[in-house]
Design an enzyme around this catalytic site. Structure first.
Site, PDB file in Angstrom:
ATOM      1  N   SER A 124     -16.564 -72.353  51.614  1.00  0.00           N
ATOM      2  CA  SER A 124     -16.419 -71.003  51.050  1.00  0.00           C
ATOM      3  C   SER A 124     -16.717 -70.870  49.565  1.00  0.00           C
ATOM      4  CB  SER A 124     -15.008 -70.476  51.317  1.00  0.00           C
ATOM      5  OG  SER A 124     -14.864 -70.184  52.680  1.00  0.00           O
TER       6      SER A 124
ATOM      7  N   SER B 288     -16.246 -67.562  52.469  1.00  0.00           N
ATOM      8  CA  SER B 288     -15.399 -66.414  52.231  1.00  0.00           C
ATOM      9  C   SER B 288     -15.422 -65.908  50.789  1.00  0.00           C
ATOM     10  CB  SER B 288     -13.960 -66.769  52.587  1.00  0.00           C
ATOM     11  OG  SER B 288     -13.481 -67.806  51.736  1.00  0.00           O
TER      12      SER B 288
ATOM     13  N   LYS C  21     -10.636 -65.339  42.685  1.00  0.00           N
ATOM     14  CA  LYS C  21     -10.643 -64.959  44.098  1.00  0.00           C
ATOM     15  C   LYS C  21      -9.254 -64.468  44.498  1.00  0.00           C
ATOM     16  CE  LYS C  21     -12.044 -66.980  48.587  1.00  0.00           C
ATOM     17  NZ  LYS C  21     -12.399 -68.239  49.271  1.00  0.00           N
TER      18      LYS C  21
END
Ligand SMILES: [Mg+2]
Ligand SMILES: [Zn+2]
Lengths: 99, 510, 495
Positions: free
Chosen positions: B179, B155, B80
């Site tokens: 997330s 997210s 990420k």
């Protein structure tokens, strides 16, 4: 009733160094209101005698020994800078603090 | 014949270790898959083909030399973009960091590198991890591989979509309010939020310091557990890291795969059930079918009461934006990243404001203003201070529940992946996506989301929450649930059209 | 033009209330929250890392030595050391502060409720300490394009983050009423005492001229019996003399305003070293709101009582007690000792005595010739390029008769010019009392021959007239003769 005014949003934006547009001011004022209303429900919770929590496991006295570690090479430090001069970070004129 | 990209991480690791596949072959297969389908899905912000293949070649040389290798050596991973990677662009999907090349590695990046896992690239996310749909990325949205008209969650939508679309066998996510778990649920992948502090936040671009937790994204519990053990453990560079052994999650996932949960007590939260009208009936149905499976495996279901959970959402939306407003103050255009308005006319103060105006998207600004408000003089006790007290009550609810049960289960999310744009107009509707995941973040304990079934053809996740440092129990329950599925849900995702015209149509015709 | 009252008149009408806020940079090896070196004078931005540059993702870890140093300062200032304490974030934007918040302490400082006693004019004044807390320093900004290197008029600025994150201890007094006309001297004495205490602890070099001790001076005035007035805060008062001057100036300025029926505005003011005046800072359109909250990236601190007692046991003799002990040992009167203290010469004299000089000799050199030199060059006494050991060596040469005072002063010239030890300088410059009696006798004979009338007077019993001949001999030997020896030779020859 509105909890947060357009002016208040503008003040907060100044504190947070955010240049917000008029449209954003209107939008944020309305949206923050909804969120803040929900937050106000916390006021009704009885927390007498309760200690605050900040972490999953309460940690105390987390220290580092006073032993020097290598710093970053200066080239690497300055490489990210939007503008550098004389091995320093250049910034535009700072508002005068002395009258 | 099963393709390389269909194999699990555990299978790939064994194939590489035992010489049936090289890491270069494996890594190339995933890079090729990215090249083929990511034009549609857009899970990656940056792909590091050369770097990944270089690591893969090192692993192959080590295998050839008969060297001892870690359990995931040679298995590629996607990271990420909120995790700092030395020499690789790291932006947290924000314009304010566009082009920034970090001069250092996050601790978990170091651990991935030490484990000899090729890093495929950096995945898309909501800007600074603020959001539940990846629609708030400054660099465009990521599409859900199950239905490209829908969000991949957030997210960490990029990491989840990359794994769901088999562009990566494994990925790193971060979980502040859900997330990792929520994108896992809506993309049919497995996501785990470890115990806060059981791994290092050093080098994780901070959103909310007291909540942020990195964790694994995978297609099943065992793969996730393997990655979990690679990245976890004490780090003296993080003052909030717990100096204790990592819970044995790999062993727990293997034990769970036997499908025996007899003697185990699983809690269901009374207040979640009472507020079930917040959830879609299809989600509840899929979840309840999963609960039935768990009962068949021998688990006993016990109702637990957690009255303070109803305050979790407002508590979270005070703590996270407050900390974020301060954490994000460093993005000022002085030392790195974007600078705007430096035209010789504006003072530094104005340049800082113009930079932050140009560099931050609307959701980030909204939360900065909200946090600034909550911390401002006269409000800090009523808001941030009060939230920390309510957080204690939520923690006490968990602790009381864990006196009665071994783990707590719930749906991961109240609804399936929604369509693009459906909730961006009303932030509060977006925040509801994290209704079931947030309590765990406030408590600090572990939580995993395991795919449990479908609703309207879209994946639904079941969440397993454990006590602090009891991550192993969550993996055991999740792996047991997987053992009841003939085919893993993650392996039934529809094939992605590589027809660009089709992708464009889907995106526009949302 | 600022209207000013006469100081003595002002303190007849008004009672000053003082408040002092002092920041002291600790001399730990590493910064407060990262392992970067704190060494002074390094090339710009060479002592920085992800943590002290506030790169995305970096996290702080507290320096144990800095916490210990702060507890020691707190103990030396008679404070209570907190059982439970934590860091807080103080949020405001400034380019030399990388995170745009300062990691500091707010409602839970490490040390609280202490005091320091200082003597001014033979009278004890107790300064109460409100708090001692730990925080971090900022970077340094160079202003370019302005005429004076000041922020005013600059077109751009350049930032060096080497100093960013160096541990800083903030010491805040409670308001100090009751000093009356002595307010300036009390303020100075407090800062001097604080500096001596911290220096004795060995936790900072407390060099005001290098900025490792910085002072903000609060002052208000009120009429006797009235409530305290509105205070001003004068920032960055960075020498003992400036502390005194800043207080004096504010008393004169505020009293003139009050006499004219005007109100004092609560504001931040800047001190100007040049003329000893203060001027208002930029008036902020809105009050600063620091949005303090507990630092979530750091664990709370619970200093154990065992640890605190261990640190207490390690404290050195308090400077005041030490001064009293040394005054007795050196047989100095109160006035003389006060001069030693004012000249900042206690350590220097102690070291000089330790190196073998007599106390009176050590006091003589440091308060006399060397203080004069320091004054001339505008340096601190301790910054002169002569060590206590060298002063002791010099005094030894005088005691041995190898140097007289005049020659000794020339030797000091050489030492300060970097020519080596006193012995080196004396040898190199040929500065040695002429002890060769043959040469002296020849010089005396010459002087007698040149001054027959004077010689007759001496022969006649007027010994005081020998001075003329001594002068002539000294002149002839370029001062390198011992006057006593010359006198003896003259008297021997003429009686
Ligand atoms: Mg301070
Ligand atoms: Zn550093």
């Amino acid at each position: 009733m509105s909890t947060i005014s357009r002016e208040e949003v503008a003040h907060l934006a100044r504190l947070a160094r955010l240049e917000v547009t008029d449209d954003e001011l209107d939008a944020f004022a309305g949206q923050l209101d909804v969120i803040l209303e929900s937050m106000k429900t916390l006021a009704e919770v009885n927390t007498d005698g309760v200690q605050p929590t900040s972490h999953a496991v309460p940690l105390v006295n987390v220290f580092r020994e006073d032993q020097p570690q290598p710093s970053l090479p200066r080239d690497a430090v300055l490489a990210g800078g939007p503008d550098t001069a004389e091995d320093r970070f250049r910034v535009p004129r700072i508002l005068d603090e002395e009258a | 014949m099963s393709r390389i990209i269909d194999k699990t991480a555990a299978e790939l690791a064994a194939d590489i270790r035992e010489g049936r596949l090289t890491s270069v072959e494996v890594t190339t297969a995933f890079l090729d898959r990215i090249a083929a389908v990511d034009v549609t899905i857009k899970a990656f912000l940056h792909v590091d083909r050369d770097g990944a293949l270089a690591t893969a070649a090192e692993v192959d040389a080590a295998v050839a030399a008969g060297q001892e290798l870690g359990p995931l050596a040679g298995v590629p991973v996607a990271v990420k973009d909120v995790v700092v990677t030395k020499g690789l662009p790291t932006t947290a999907a924000s314009k304010i960091l566009e082009g920034w090349i970090p001069p250092y590695d996050a601790t978990i990046t170091e651990r991935i590198k030490a484990a000899k896992m090729p890093i495929l690239g950096k995945t898309n996310m909501d800007e600074f991890a603020m959001g539940s749909s990846t629609e708030y990325s400054a660099f465009g949205k990521t599409l859900n591989p199950w239905d490209t008209g829908r969000i991949p969650g957030g997210s960490g939508g990029g990491s989840a979509a990359a794994v769901a679309a088999k562009m990566a066998p494994l990925a790193i996510g971060t979980d502040t309010g859900g997330s990792i778990r929520q994108p896992g649920a809506v993309t049919g992948t497995f996501g785990a939020k470890p115990t806060y502090g059981s791994n290092s936040r050093f080098g994780l671009i901070a959103f909310s310091s007291s909540l942020d937790t990195p964790g694994p994204v995978a297609r099943n519990a065992l793969d996730a557990a393997l990655l979990h053990e690679v990245i976890s453990g004490y780090d003296p560079r993080d003052s909030t890291a717990i100096d204790a052994p990592v819970p044995p999650v790999v062993a727990a996932a293997k034990a769970g795969a036997n499908g025996d949960l007899s003697g185990l007590k699983l809690g269901v939260v009374k207040e979640f059930a009472e507020g079930a009208d917040a959830a879609e009936p299809g989600v509840i149905a899929a979840y309840e079918a999963g609960v039935e499976q768990l009962v068949k495996l021998g688990a006993e279901i016990v109702e637990v009461s957690c009255p303070s959970f109803s305050y979790a959402l407002p508590t979270y939306y005070l703590i996270a934006p407050s900390e974020a407003s301060s954490n994000l103050a460093r993005y000022d255009g002085v030392r790195y990243g974007l600078r705007a308005g430096d035209d010789g006319q504006h003072s530094l103060e104005e340049v800082m404001s113009l930079t932050r105006e140009a560099g931050f998207g609307p959701e980030v600004k909204r939360r900065i203003i909200l946090g600034t408000y909550a911390l401002s003089a006269g409000y800090v006790d009523a808001f941030y201070g009060k939230a920390q007290l309510v957080r204690t009550l939520i923690k006490q609810d968990f602790e009381k529940a864990f006196e009665q049960v071994d783990a707590i289960i719930s749906p991961t999310t109240p609804f399936i992946a929604f369509k693009f744009g459906e909730r961006t107009g009303d932030p509060y509707q977006m925040y509801l996506a994290d209704l079931y995941t947030i309590p765990t973040n406030l408590y600090g304990g572990p939580g995993v989301s395991v795919p449990v079934g479908l609703s309207e053809g879209m994946p639904v996740g079941l969440q397993v929450m454990g006590p602090v440092m009891g991550d192993d129990i969550t993996y055991r329950v999740a792996a047991a649930l997987e053992s009841t599925q003939d085919t893993l849900l993650a392996d039934t995702a529809p094939e992605i059209s590589t027809d660009l015209r089709f992708a464009a149509l889907n995106e526009d015709g949302k | 033009m600022t209207k000013l009252n006469d100081y003595d008149k002002a303190v007849e009408t008004y009672e000053p209330v003082l408040g002092l806020e002092t920041h002291i940079e600790l001399d730990t090896k590493t910064k407060m929250f990262c392992g970067c070196s704190t060494a002074f004078g390094a090339e710009p931005n060479t002592q920085t890392c992800p943590v002290c540059l506030a790169l995305p993702g970096a996290l702080p870890v507290a320096n144990k030595a800095a916490v210990e140093a702060t507890i020691k300062i707190g103990l030396a200032l008679n404070c209570h050391i907190a059982e439970w304490t934590r860091f807080a974030r103080k949020n405001y934007f400034y380019p030399d502060m990388p995170k745009n918040f300062q990691t500091s302490q707010y409602e839970e400082p490490l040390c609280e409720n202490g005091y320091v006693d200082v003597v001014v004019d033979g009278k004890d004044h107790r300064i109460e300490i409100e708090r001692v807390h730990l925080e971090e320093d900022t970077g340094k900004t160079l202003h370019v394009g302005g005429a004076t290197g000041r922020i005013h008029g600059a077109t751009e600025s350049l930032v060096d983050y080497n100093r960013a994150g160096i541990p800083l201890v903030e010491i805040v007094t409670k308001p100090v009423p009751g000093t009356g006309a002595l307010a300036p001297e009390v303020a100075r004495a407090y800062v001097a005492e604080l500096r001596d205490i911290v220096r004795s602890l060995g936790v900072s070099d407390v060099r005001m001229e290098q900025g490792s001790l910085r002072c903000d001076v609060n002052l208000s005035l009120n009429k006797p019996g009235d409530e305290w007035g509105t205070r001003t805060e004068t920032k960055n008062v960075n020498s003992l003399r400036s502390v005194e001057r800043a207080v004096r100036f504010e008393v004169r300025r505020q009293s003139a305003l009050l006499d004219a029926g005007e109100k004092i505005i609560q504001e931040t003011r800047h001190f100007h070293e040049g003329d000893g005046t203060t001027s208002p800072g930029r008036s902020k359109e809105e009050a600063t709101d620091y949005r303090y909250f507990p630092e979530p990236d750091l664990a709370v601190m619970e200093p154990s009582r065992e640890w605190v007692e261990e640190l207490r046991a390690s404290l050195p003799e308090p400077p005041r007690q030490r001064r009293e002990r040394l005054q007795a040992a050196w047989s100095l009167g109160d006035k003389e000792m006060q001069s030693v203290v004012n000249a900042d010469a206690v350590d220097l004299i102690e070291a000089t005595v330790a190196a073998g000089a007599t106390p009176s000799g050590a006091v003589k050199w440091w308060l006399g010739e060397l203080s004069r030199r320091a004054n001339e060059s505008g340096e601190e006494l301790g910054a002169l390029a002569i060590t206590p050991a060298q002063v002791a060596e010099l005094q030894g040469m005088v005691d041995d008769g190898r140097l007289n005072d005049k020659l000794a002063r020339q030797v000091i010239d050489g030492v300060l010019a970097g020519e080596g030890s006193p012995a080196d300088v004396a040898a190199e410059r040929g500065l040695e009392v002429v002890s060769d009696t043959g040469a002296l006798e020849a010089a005396v004979d010459e002087a007698i021959a040149a001054n027959p009338a004077v010689a007759d007077k001496i022969r006649g019993g007027t010994h005081a007239a020998a001075g003329v001949l001594i002068g002539a001999v000294m002149k002839a030997t370029k001062g390198q003769a011992d006057a006593g020896t010359v006198r003896q030779i003259i008297l021997d020859k003429l009686s």
